[in-house]
Design an enzyme around this catalytic site. Structure first.
Site, PDB file in Angstrom:
ATOM      1  CD  GLU A  98      -2.921  -0.961   0.014  1.00 26.78           C
ATOM      2  OE1 GLU A  98      -3.161   0.186  -0.417  1.00 26.78           O
ATOM      3  OE2 GLU A  98      -3.398  -1.984  -0.505  1.00 26.78           O
ATOM      4  CB  THR A 148      10.017   4.737  -0.137  1.00 24.83           C
ATOM      5  OG1 THR A 148       9.927   6.141  -0.021  1.00 24.83           O
ATOM      6  CG2 THR A 148       9.560   4.158   1.196  1.00 24.83           C
ATOM      7  CG  ASP A 149      12.814   9.324  -0.772  1.00 28.68           C
ATOM      8  OD1 ASP A 149      11.642   8.943  -0.578  1.00 28.68           O
ATOM      9  OD2 ASP A 149      13.098  10.320  -1.472  1.00 28.68           O
ATOM     10  CD  GLU A 150       7.297   8.887   1.277  1.00 28.59           C
ATOM     11  OE1 GLU A 150       6.521   8.947   2.236  1.00 28.59           O
ATOM     12  OE2 GLU A 150       6.935   8.960   0.090  1.00 28.59           O
ATOM     13  CE1 TYR A 173       4.550   3.323   1.106  1.00 25.62           C
ATOM     14  CE2 TYR A 173       5.649   5.463   1.197  1.00 25.62           C
ATOM     15  CZ  TYR A 173       5.484   4.225   0.602  1.00 25.62           C
ATOM     16  OH  TYR A 173       6.251   3.871  -0.484  1.00 25.62           O
ATOM     17  CE  LYS A 177       8.122   0.141   0.776  1.00 27.60           C
ATOM     18  NZ  LYS A 177       7.823  -0.998  -0.147  1.00 27.60           N
ATOM     19  CG  LEU A 213       1.788  16.606  -6.529  1.00 27.63           C
ATOM     20  CD1 LEU A 213       0.740  17.341  -5.710  1.00 27.63           C
ATOM     21  CD2 LEU A 213       3.171  17.169  -6.213  1.00 27.63           C
TER      22      LEU A 213
HETATM   23  P1  NAD Z   1       1.098   1.117  -6.480  1.00 22.93           P
HETATM   24  O1  NAD Z   1       0.237   1.519  -5.346  1.00 22.93           O
HETATM   25  O2  NAD Z   1       0.862   1.733  -7.811  1.00 22.93           O
HETATM   26  O3  NAD Z   1       1.029  -0.464  -6.680  1.00 22.93           O
HETATM   27  C1  NAD Z   1       1.190  -1.371  -5.620  1.00 22.93           C
HETATM   28  C2  NAD Z   1       0.649  -2.724  -6.059  1.00 22.93           C
HETATM   29  O4  NAD Z   1       0.857  -3.622  -4.939  1.00 22.93           O
HETATM   30  C3  NAD Z   1      -0.856  -2.712  -6.351  1.00 22.93           C
HETATM   31  O5  NAD Z   1      -1.132  -3.333  -7.588  1.00 22.93           O
HETATM   32  C4  NAD Z   1      -1.447  -3.507  -5.179  1.00 22.93           C
HETATM   33  O6  NAD Z   1      -2.596  -4.267  -5.530  1.00 22.93           O
HETATM   34  C5  NAD Z   1      -0.289  -4.417  -4.804  1.00 22.93           C
HETATM   35  N1  NAD Z   1      -0.405  -4.879  -3.404  1.00 22.93           N
HETATM   36  C6  NAD Z   1      -0.538  -4.106  -2.284  1.00 22.93           C
HETATM   37  N2  NAD Z   1      -0.664  -4.879  -1.198  1.00 22.93           N
HETATM   38  C7  NAD Z   1      -0.613  -6.168  -1.634  1.00 22.93           C
HETATM   39  C8  NAD Z   1      -0.706  -7.424  -0.986  1.00 22.93           C
HETATM   40  N3  NAD Z   1      -0.932  -7.507   0.342  1.00 22.93           N
HETATM   41  N4  NAD Z   1      -0.630  -8.543  -1.724  1.00 22.93           N
HETATM   42  C9  NAD Z   1      -0.448  -8.471  -3.083  1.00 22.93           C
HETATM   43  N5  NAD Z   1      -0.368  -7.315  -3.766  1.00 22.93           N
HETATM   44  C10 NAD Z   1      -0.453  -6.172  -3.043  1.00 22.93           C
HETATM   45  O7  NAD Z   1       2.591   1.382  -5.985  1.00 22.93           O
HETATM   46  P2  NAD Z   1       3.884   1.808  -6.790  1.00 22.93           P
HETATM   47  O8  NAD Z   1       3.932   3.270  -6.845  1.00 22.93           O
HETATM   48  O9  NAD Z   1       3.969   1.013  -8.025  1.00 22.93           O
HETATM   49  O10 NAD Z   1       5.032   1.347  -5.765  1.00 22.93           O
HETATM   50  C11 NAD Z   1       5.631   0.056  -5.873  1.00 22.93           C
HETATM   51  C12 NAD Z   1       6.680  -0.108  -4.798  1.00 22.93           C
HETATM   52  O11 NAD Z   1       7.674   0.907  -4.928  1.00 22.93           O
HETATM   53  C13 NAD Z   1       6.136   0.026  -3.380  1.00 22.93           C
HETATM   54  O12 NAD Z   1       6.752  -0.947  -2.570  1.00 22.93           O
HETATM   55  C14 NAD Z   1       6.522   1.420  -2.951  1.00 22.93           C
HETATM   56  O13 NAD Z   1       6.695   1.511  -1.562  1.00 22.93           O
HETATM   57  C15 NAD Z   1       7.832   1.591  -3.690  1.00 22.93           C
HETATM   58  N6  NAD Z   1       8.161   2.985  -4.009  1.00 22.93           N
HETATM   59  C16 NAD Z   1       7.267   3.770  -4.698  1.00 22.93           C
HETATM   60  C17 NAD Z   1       7.607   5.089  -5.003  1.00 22.93           C
HETATM   61  C18 NAD Z   1       6.665   5.976  -5.793  1.00 22.93           C
HETATM   62  O14 NAD Z   1       6.944   7.173  -5.918  1.00 22.93           O
HETATM   63  N7  NAD Z   1       5.577   5.473  -6.352  1.00 22.93           N
HETATM   64  C19 NAD Z   1       8.835   5.612  -4.569  1.00 22.93           C
HETATM   65  C20 NAD Z   1       9.701   4.786  -3.868  1.00 22.93           C
HETATM   66  C21 NAD Z   1       9.367   3.480  -3.595  1.00 22.93           C
END
Ligand code: NAD
Length: 369
Positions: A98, A148-150, A173, A177, A213
Site C-alpha cells: 500500500e 522508499t527514501d521516506e 506508510y 516500509k 500528486l
Molecule cells: P502502487 O500503489 O501503484 O502499486 C502497488 C501494487 O501492490 C498494487 O497493484 C497492489 O494491488 C499491490 N499490493 C498491495 N498490497 C498487496 C498485498 N498484500 N498482496 C499483493 N499485492 C499487493 O505502488 P507503486 O507506486 O507502483 O510502488 C511500488 C513499490 O515501490 C512500493 O513498494 C513502494 O513503496 C515503492 N516505491 C514507490 C515510489 C513511488 O513514488 N511510487 C517511490 C519509492 C518506492
C-alpha cells in the site's frame, strides 16, 4: 540499457506487478528478455494490467506463454507458499505495498498488514524455496526488495539521504516500509537469504494511479477543478522518472552485491508548488483556454506530519554499478503530461473502477480492529 540476467535464469516473480512501478518493470522484462514473468498481485484499488496487455497487443510478445497473473494477497501465507512453489522463481522483485501516505494516515492498520506482515510472509516463503534449490540455482537466486527514501524521515538543511542515513520514518506508510526493510535485511544476515534492497525517491510517469500528486493535478487541471496544494506548497521532493527507476532496479538486482542497499534518485528537487505550476503551464500550452490553470491552485490545510524535504545521494549506485538517470524533470514531466492528455479515458476508467474521483484523503482516521 541491455539486461543480462545470469544465463540459467528462466522465471521471475514480481509482487505488485499490477501497480505503477511493478507494471513498468514487467513491460521492460517482457520487451527486453525472454523470461517468463509471474505477477503476484492482490489486484487492489490502484492495480491495472492494461499497460501490459497493450504492450503485448502491439508487439509480438506471446502473453499466454510469457506472462502469468497470480491473484494472491501477501497477507495469506499459505497462498504465498503455494504461489512460490508453483512459479519456482529464479529472481523475486518485491514491489507489492500500500503506497499512498494520505491513505496510511486514514487506515494505518492496513499498511501494517500489507506492507509488514505481507513482506514477512513473502520472505518466509522465499527462504523455504531458496533452501530447497539445487546448488547452481541457489547461487543465482535473489530477492530484490523495493523501498522508499521516506524511511529516512525528513530533511531540513541541504543534506541528502544515503545508504548510511539512520531510519527515521514519520508517517504510517514510511513506518511500514521501514519495518519491512528491517525484516528483509534481518533475513539476509540471520538466515542468509540473498537480498538486495533499493530505496528511491518519488516516481512519476505514465500509468500512475491518479491519487498521487502529478496525475492528480493533471486530472484536476483538465477538469477545471480546484487544485489543492498542501500547507505553503514548499515541501520538496526529488523526482525520478519511472523508467530510470526500472533501470536502477535491474542494475542493482543483476550486478549489485548481496546484502547491500542502493539509494536511487535523479537529483531533481522541486517544491510541490513548482511541480503544480509546471503542470499548469504545460496544460495551458497543450490545451489552451482563456484562463491559466494556475488560477485553480488552492492552498489547503497541510498533511499531518508532512515531511519537509527528501533528497537522495545516488553516488553509490552510480560509482559501483554505473547507473545514471536519463531524464531531467522537465523532459520527464512533458512526456508524462502528454501521455495523460492522450489517455483521459484510461484515467476515467480506473477512477470509476476504484470509486475514487480525486477527493482529499488523510484527514480522518479509522480505528484499528
Ligand atoms: P502502487 O500503489 O501503484 O502499486 C502497488 C501494487 O501492490 C498494487 O497493484 C497492489 O494491488 C499491490 N499490493 C498491495 N498490497 C498487496 C498485498 N498484500 N498482496 C499483493 N499485492 C499487493 O505502488 P507503486 O507506486 O507502483 O510502488 C511500488 C513499490 O515501490 C512500493 O513498494 C513502494 O513503496 C515503492 N516505491 C514507490 C515510489 C513511488 O513514488 N511510487 C517511490 C519509492 C518506492
Amino acid at each position: 540499457m541491455s539486461i543480462c540476467f545470469p544465463i540459467s535464469t528462466n522465471r521471475v516473480l514480481i509482487t505488485g506487478g499490477a501497480g505503477f512501478i511493478g507494471s513498468a518493470l514487467i513491460r521492460k522484462l517482457l520487451k527486453d528478455t525472454s523470461l517468463t514473468i509471474f505477477n503476484l498481485d492482490k489486484l487492489g484499488y490502484a492495480s491495472d494490467q492494461n499497460s501490459i496487455y497493450d504492450l503485448c497487443r502491439s508487439s509480438s510478445i506471446d502473453i499466454k506463454k510469457r506472462y502469468k497473473l497470480l491473484k494472491v494477497d501477501l497477507r495469506n501465507k499459505d497462498k504465498i507458499r503455494t504461489a512460490i512453489q508453483h512459479s519456482d522463481p529464479d529472481f523475486v522483485f518485491n514491489l507489492a505495498a500500500e503506497t499512498h501516505v494520505d491513505r496510511s494516515i486514514e487506515d494505518p492498520f492496513s499498511f501494517f498488514e500489507n506492507n509488514v506482515y505481507g513482506t514477512f510472509n513473502l520472505i518466509e516463503a522465499c527462504l523455504e524455496h531458496w533452501e530447497k534449490l539445487p546448488t547452481e540455482r541457489k547461487a543465482i537466486f535473489r530477492v530484490h526488495h523495493i523501498s522508499t527514501d521516506e524511511v529516512y524521515g525528513s530533511l531540513k538543511d541541504k543534506s541528502m539521504f544515503s545508504e548510511k542515513s539512520p531510519y527515521n520514518p514519520r508517517s504510517p506508510y514510511a513506518a511500514s516500509k521501514a519495518a519491512s526493510d528491517h525484516f528483509v535485511r534481518a533475513w539476509n544476515t540471520t538466515y542468509g537469504l540473498p537480498i538486495i534492497k533499493t530505496n528511491c525517491s518519488n516516481n512519476y510517469g505514465p500509468w500512475q494511479y491518479p491519487e498521487k500528486l502529478i496525475p492528480l493535478v493533471i486530472q484536476k487541471a483538465l477538469n477545471n477543478q480546484s487544485i489543492p496544494l498542501y500547507g505553503d506548497g514548499n515541501n520538496i521532493r526529488d523526482w525520478l522518472y519511472v523508467d530510470d527507476h526500472i533501470n536502477g532496479i535491474l542494475i542493482a538486482a543483476i550486478k549489485g552485491k548481496i546484502g547491500q542497499t542502493y539509494c536511487i534518485g535523479a537529483n531533481q528537487e522541486k517544491t510541490n508548488k513548482e511541480v503544480v505550476i509546471a503542470i499548469c503551464n504545460l496544460i495551458d500550452e497543450y490545451k489552451p483556454t482563456k484562463f491559466s490553470r494556475k488560477n485553480l491552485i488552492t492552498y489547503v490545510e497541510d498533511r499531518s506530519g508532512h515531511d519537509k524535504r527528501y533528497a537522495i545521494d545516488s553516488s553509490k549506485i552510480k560509482k559501483e554499478l554505473n547507473w545514471e538517470p536519463s531524464y531531467d524533470f522537465n523532459t520527464g514531466l512533458k512526456k508524462t503530461v502528454k501521455w495523460y492528455l492522450k489517455n483521459v479515458e484510461w484515467c476515467q476508467n480506473v477512477q470509476k473502477k476504484s470509486k475514487y474521483f480525486g477527493e482529499r484523503l488523510g484527514i480522518s482516521r479509522k480505528l484499528s480492529p
